[in-house]
Design an enzyme around this catalytic site. Structure first.
Site, short mmCIF file in Angstrom:
data_model
loop_
_atom_site.label_atom_id
_atom_site.label_comp_id
_atom_site.label_asym_id
_atom_site.label_seq_id
_atom_site.Cartn_x
_atom_site.Cartn_y
_atom_site.Cartn_z
N TYR A 165 0.83 -1.20 0.00
CA TYR A 165 0.00 0.00 0.00
C TYR A 165 0.87 1.26 0.00
O TYR A 165 0.62 2.21 -0.76
CB TYR A 165 -0.90 -0.05 1.24
CG TYR A 165 -1.92 1.04 1.37
CD1 TYR A 165 -3.07 1.05 0.57
CD2 TYR A 165 -1.76 2.06 2.31
CE1 TYR A 165 -4.03 2.06 0.73
CE2 TYR A 165 -2.71 3.06 2.47
CZ TYR A 165 -3.84 3.05 1.68
OH TYR A 165 -4.79 4.04 1.83
N LYS A 169 0.96 4.15 -2.79
CA LYS A 169 0.60 5.54 -2.45
C LYS A 169 1.78 6.49 -2.66
O LYS A 169 1.59 7.66 -3.00
CB LYS A 169 0.08 5.61 -1.01
CG LYS A 169 -1.26 4.88 -0.80
CD LYS A 169 -2.34 5.38 -1.75
CE LYS A 169 -3.73 4.90 -1.37
NZ LYS A 169 -4.75 5.27 -2.36
P1 NDP Z 1 -13.53 2.18 1.04
O1 NDP Z 1 -13.03 0.81 1.22
O2 NDP Z 1 -14.52 2.73 2.00
O3 NDP Z 1 -14.11 2.39 -0.44
C1 NDP Z 1 -13.33 2.00 -1.54
C2 NDP Z 1 -14.02 2.41 -2.81
O4 NDP Z 1 -13.19 2.02 -3.92
C3 NDP Z 1 -15.35 1.73 -3.03
O5 NDP Z 1 -16.20 2.60 -3.70
C4 NDP Z 1 -15.00 0.53 -3.91
O6 NDP Z 1 -16.08 0.03 -4.68
C5 NDP Z 1 -13.94 1.17 -4.78
N1 NDP Z 1 -13.03 0.19 -5.40
C6 NDP Z 1 -12.19 -0.68 -4.78
N2 NDP Z 1 -11.54 -1.42 -5.69
C7 NDP Z 1 -11.97 -0.99 -6.92
C8 NDP Z 1 -11.68 -1.37 -8.25
N3 NDP Z 1 -10.80 -2.34 -8.53
N4 NDP Z 1 -12.33 -0.74 -9.24
C9 NDP Z 1 -13.23 0.24 -8.98
N5 NDP Z 1 -13.53 0.65 -7.75
C10 NDP Z 1 -12.91 0.03 -6.72
O7 NDP Z 1 -12.19 3.10 1.04
P2 NDP Z 1 -11.95 4.58 1.58
O8 NDP Z 1 -13.07 5.44 1.23
O9 NDP Z 1 -11.49 4.48 2.97
O10 NDP Z 1 -10.66 4.98 0.73
C11 NDP Z 1 -10.75 5.76 -0.46
C12 NDP Z 1 -9.34 6.14 -0.88
O11 NDP Z 1 -8.71 6.87 0.16
C13 NDP Z 1 -8.44 4.93 -1.15
O12 NDP Z 1 -7.58 5.21 -2.22
C14 NDP Z 1 -7.65 4.80 0.14
O13 NDP Z 1 -6.42 4.15 -0.07
C15 NDP Z 1 -7.48 6.27 0.50
N6 NDP Z 1 -7.18 6.48 1.90
C16 NDP Z 1 -8.07 6.09 2.87
C17 NDP Z 1 -7.77 6.31 4.19
C18 NDP Z 1 -8.70 5.93 5.30
O14 NDP Z 1 -8.30 6.06 6.47
N7 NDP Z 1 -9.91 5.48 5.03
C19 NDP Z 1 -6.51 6.96 4.60
C20 NDP Z 1 -5.67 7.32 3.50
C21 NDP Z 1 -6.00 7.10 2.20
P3 NDP Z 1 -17.13 -1.07 -4.08
O15 NDP Z 1 -18.01 -0.31 -3.12
O16 NDP Z 1 -17.86 -1.57 -5.26
O17 NDP Z 1 -16.30 -2.10 -3.38
#
Ligand code: NDP
Length: 253
Positions: A165, A169
């Site tokens: 990860y 990132k």
């Molecule tokens: P969630 O797990 O809550 O949501 C992930 C989202 O990405 C969902 O909408 C999911 O779709 C979609 N997704 C995952 N894989 C794919 C794929 N292969 N193709 C298309 N869509 C995909 O994650 P967060 O909201 O927590 O995270 C969002 C971003 O922020 C990420 O990049 C994460 O790394 C980053 N981030 C998050 C942090 C946190 O603390 N939450 C901290 C730092 C960065 P579906 O609903 O269909 O599964």
């Protein structure tokens, strides 16, 4: 001048079209609603959560905005390209791209299966390449646009059990800076946001002790990240180019 209409929609992004990857849940969902509330028409994709995607579209449309949701795996370039082509056919332009789709597959490197490495790199990093590659030529012709990549403090500072990860990132930060230099002269601004712990499904099992280590004494809200996205998209953010904005409640001071 009153910036809000009856539905609470501001005019800040009226006439703009935004594509958000991974919009169905968490931070992506908050970004979709924030951009719609500020006046943008929306396209987003998701992996499999159709119910959540459909309910989000209904919510965005209730703000008076257009919304299309695509069940498209961000790792599959041809499908991403089709989504982008259909967006241009339907809306005629793309002004904002948010590379947000991401996953974790945490574990020590010593026992990490290659699959967990590849899935994380393909989704978090190659996914951003796929969507950006698909929009960049029309955006360059348009001579305007903004791309925002959702990185992580893990990509800036590293985190044990997250080599995959953190590499993805950190890669996204290099991608942001290089693309920013490449396309700034076309009027396209590329920036990254590096959040700390944000309350979503991804951080659902966060320990009490980890929360105590955050000076803010709480996790962040998806809406707080979304507010930064809309700032970067707006005219107020027009001097931001190739920047990486951390939002961590003080975790990485
Ligand atoms: P969630 O797990 O809550 O949501 C992930 C989202 O990405 C969902 O909408 C999911 O779709 C979609 N997704 C995952 N894989 C794919 C794929 N292969 N193709 C298309 N869509 C995909 O994650 P967060 O909201 O927590 O995270 C969002 C971003 O922020 C990420 O990049 C994460 O790394 C980053 N981030 C998050 C942090 C946190 O603390 N939450 C901290 C730092 C960065 P579906 O609903 O269909 O599964």
């Amino acid at each position: 001048m009153d910036l809000f209409d009856a539905k609470g929609v501001t005019g800040m992004l009226t006439g703009k079209v935004a594509i958000v990857s991974g919009g169905s849940r968490g931070i992506g969902r908050a970004i979709v609603l924030e951009l719609a509330r500020n006046g943008a028409d929306i396209v987003f994709n998701y992996l499999s959560n159709r119910d959540k995607a459909e309910s989000l579209c209904v919510e965005a449309r209730s703000l008076g905005k257009k919304c299309m949701a695509y069940e498209v795996d961000i790792t599959e370039y041809e499908k991403v390209k089709t989504m982008v082509d259909e967006t241009y056919a339907e809306y005629g332009r793309v002004d904002i791209v948010v590379n947000n789709a991401g996953i974790t597959r945490d574990g020590a490197l010593a026992t990490m299966p290659l699959e967990n490495w590849s899935q994380v790199i393909n989704t978090n990093l190659t996914g951003a390449f796929n969507l950006s590659r698909a929009v960049i030529i029309p955006m360059m012709k348009q001579r305007a646009g903004t791309i925002i990549n959702i990185s992580s403090i893990s990509g800036v500072y590293g985190n044990a059990r997250q080599t995959n990860y953190s590499a993805a990132k950190a890669g996204l930060i290099g991608f942001t800076k290089s693309l920013a230099k490449e396309v700034a002269s076309y009027g396209i601004r590329v920036n990254a946001i590096a959040p700390g712990f944000i309350e979503t499904d991804m951080t659902g099992d966060l320990q009490e002790a980890m929360i105590k280590a955050i000076p803010a004494k709480r996790t962040g809200k998806a809406e707080e990240v979304a507010a930064l996205v809309s700032f970067l998209c707006s005219d107020s953010g027009k001097y931001m180019i190739g920047d990486v904005i951390e939002i961590s409640g003080g975790l990485v001071i």
